[in-house]
Design an enzyme around this catalytic site. Structure first.
Site, PDB file in Angstrom:
ATOM      1  N   HIS A 224     -11.580  21.926 -22.661  1.00 15.40           N
ATOM      2  CA  HIS A 224     -10.717  23.331 -21.873  1.00 15.40           C
ATOM      3  C   HIS A 224      -9.863  23.744 -23.147  1.00 15.40           C
ATOM      4  O   HIS A 224      -9.249  22.994 -23.780  1.00 15.40           O
ATOM      5  CB  HIS A 224      -9.986  22.989 -20.702  1.00 15.40           C
TER       6      HIS A 224
ATOM      7  N   ASP B  79      -3.365  18.640 -25.483  1.00 11.30           N
ATOM      8  CA  ASP B  79      -3.750  18.765 -24.326  1.00 11.30           C
ATOM      9  C   ASP B  79      -4.167  20.490 -24.114  1.00 11.30           C
ATOM     10  O   ASP B  79      -3.131  21.087 -23.710  1.00 11.30           O
ATOM     11  CB  ASP B  79      -2.932  18.413 -23.201  1.00 11.30           C
TER      12      ASP B  79
ATOM     13  N   GLU C 105      -8.472  25.346 -16.734  1.00 12.68           N
ATOM     14  CA  GLU C 105      -8.531  24.056 -16.407  1.00 12.68           C
ATOM     15  C   GLU C 105      -7.313  23.565 -15.642  1.00 12.68           C
ATOM     16  O   GLU C 105      -7.344  22.798 -14.736  1.00 12.68           O
ATOM     17  CB  GLU C 105      -8.834  23.123 -17.638  1.00 12.68           C
ATOM     18  N   GLU C 106      -5.974  24.159 -16.239  1.00  9.18           N
ATOM     19  CA  GLU C 106      -4.917  23.684 -15.956  1.00  9.18           C
ATOM     20  C   GLU C 106      -4.501  24.105 -14.310  1.00  9.18           C
ATOM     21  O   GLU C 106      -3.599  23.627 -13.640  1.00  9.18           O
ATOM     22  CB  GLU C 106      -3.758  23.790 -16.728  1.00  9.18           C
TER      23      GLU C 106
ATOM     24  N   ASP D  84     -11.135  15.978 -23.627  1.00  8.68           N
ATOM     25  CA  ASP D  84      -9.764  16.464 -22.984  1.00  8.68           C
ATOM     26  C   ASP D  84      -8.834  15.306 -23.603  1.00  8.68           C
ATOM     27  O   ASP D  84      -8.580  14.220 -22.974  1.00  8.68           O
ATOM     28  CB  ASP D  84     -10.045  16.553 -21.637  1.00  8.68           C
TER      29      ASP D  84
ATOM     30  N   HIS E 184       2.191  18.055 -21.153  1.00  9.01           N
ATOM     31  CA  HIS E 184       2.627  19.173 -20.157  1.00  9.01           C
ATOM     32  C   HIS E 184       3.905  19.614 -20.321  1.00  9.01           C
ATOM     33  O   HIS E 184       4.598  20.341 -19.516  1.00  9.01           O
ATOM     34  CB  HIS E 184       2.195  19.120 -18.900  1.00  9.01           C
TER      35      HIS E 184
END
Ligand code: DPN
Ligand code: ZN
Length: 310
Positions: free
Chosen positions: A113, A125, A159-160, A188, A280
């Site tokens: 992603h 990420d 994706e998130e 990922d 994140h």
């Protein structure tokens, strides 16, 4: 005596140029230059810096990321396509890149992603997986690899927001097109700063997944790196492919999970700390990447692709 003669004969055959010409060795997978992968990560960081600090779905930093990756692939001779979809009231994009040649009925696909969360630039990420498969795609061209199978790469949007882009792509394929994809490998988070070396478990995955897992494990073994199997379940973009019956595999260096002391003795790093303390968060920048983990995973991606698509 007989053994000695056979051995001598074998040595003569392997040593002769005639034998080498008759059976050329398969082109070896390249050792991926981690500096090239890091340069792609710097590009993602610059894109985030210029676009409110993120590369999230529905934000300008996402489309800028798509356009930049696409331009690199176009320049290397890939056939690219941007597939749009709508999620959460905003347009999202997948980038699909096909390498010309190979058996169209026998497709090997790599993906990851490209979107970040809105909190930060998303460099580990998933700038890492995105940059690594980009560099591997560029090395396919640079090395003149001519695989028997057809190669396809995918960079997924949203994706998130719940694996939206990859699910949209798989659902957009006819059953014939789905059946042509013989393997899907997902990358990922491959550069976590306190890394683990995880390979997706094939348990409960479609038939054919175990062979992919074994190839990924063999890639790490060749580098002298121990691995653990992990059940990523529905947490990344291989999930839609697996649901469609496509063999899947992948690697992962860890997210919010805590490294145990057994894992720290095996891999180094810090026990009792997350694999990625900036998961994140706004601190998921280029400073949040282990160059060693990034390098090892990129090499394993290349060796696995070469072995699977040869
Ligand atoms: N899918 C990752 C994320 O974007 O948050 C986290 C993750 C990756 C979890 C790979 C498991 C395996
Ligand atoms: Zn994430």
């Amino acid at each position: 005596m007989r053994i000695l003669i056979a051995l001598a004969a074998a040595l003569m055959v392997t040593g002769s140029t005639a034998a080498q010409a008759a059976a050329p060795a398969a082109l070896a997978a390249p050792n991926i230059n981690v500096a090239n992968v890091q340069a792609h990560l710097n590009q993602f960081q610059s894109i985030a810096n210029a676009n409110s600090g993120n590369r999230a779905h529905g934000r300008p930093g996402y489309l800028a990321s798509i356009n930049w990756v696409k331009s690199k692939l176009d320049a290397a001779g890939y056939t690219t396509r941007v597939q749009s979809f709508t999620s959460n009231g905003a347009t999202g994009y997948n980038l699909i890149a096909d390498y010309p040649g190979g058996d169209a009925n026998n497709v090997v696909m790599l993906g990851g992603h490209l979107d970040s969360v809105s909190a930060g630039p998303g460099i580990n990420d998933n700038g890492t997986g995105s940059a690594s498969i980009l560099e591997v795609a560029l090395q396919v061209k640079a090395t003149g690899f001519q695989p028997t199978k057809h190669l396809r790469f995918g960079w997924w949007g949203a994706e998130e927001l719940g694996l939206v882009g990859s699910t949209y792509y798989v659902n957009s394929l006819s059953s014939t097109e789905k059946s042509k994809i013989k393997a899907y490998l997902n990358f990922d988070m491959t550069g976590s700063p306190n890394p683990g070396y995880f390979v997706y478990s094939s348990s409960g995955q479609p038939t054919g997944s175990a062979a992919l897992t074994q190839r990924l494990q063999a890639g790490f073994t060749a580098l002298g790196v121990q691995t653990e199997l992990t059940n990523v379940g529905g947490r990344s973009d291989h999930a839609a492919f697996a649901r469609a019956g496509i063999p899947t595999g992948g690697t992962f260096t860890g997210a919010e999970g805590i490294k145990t002391s057994a894992q720290a003795s095996k891999w180094g790093g810090t026990a009792g700390q997350a694999f990625d303390r900036c998961y994140h968060r706004s601190c998921d920048t280029t400073a949040n990447v282990s160059a060693t983990a990034l390098d090892r995973n990129a090499d394993v991606i290349a060796s696995t692709l070469w072995a699977t698509a040869a």
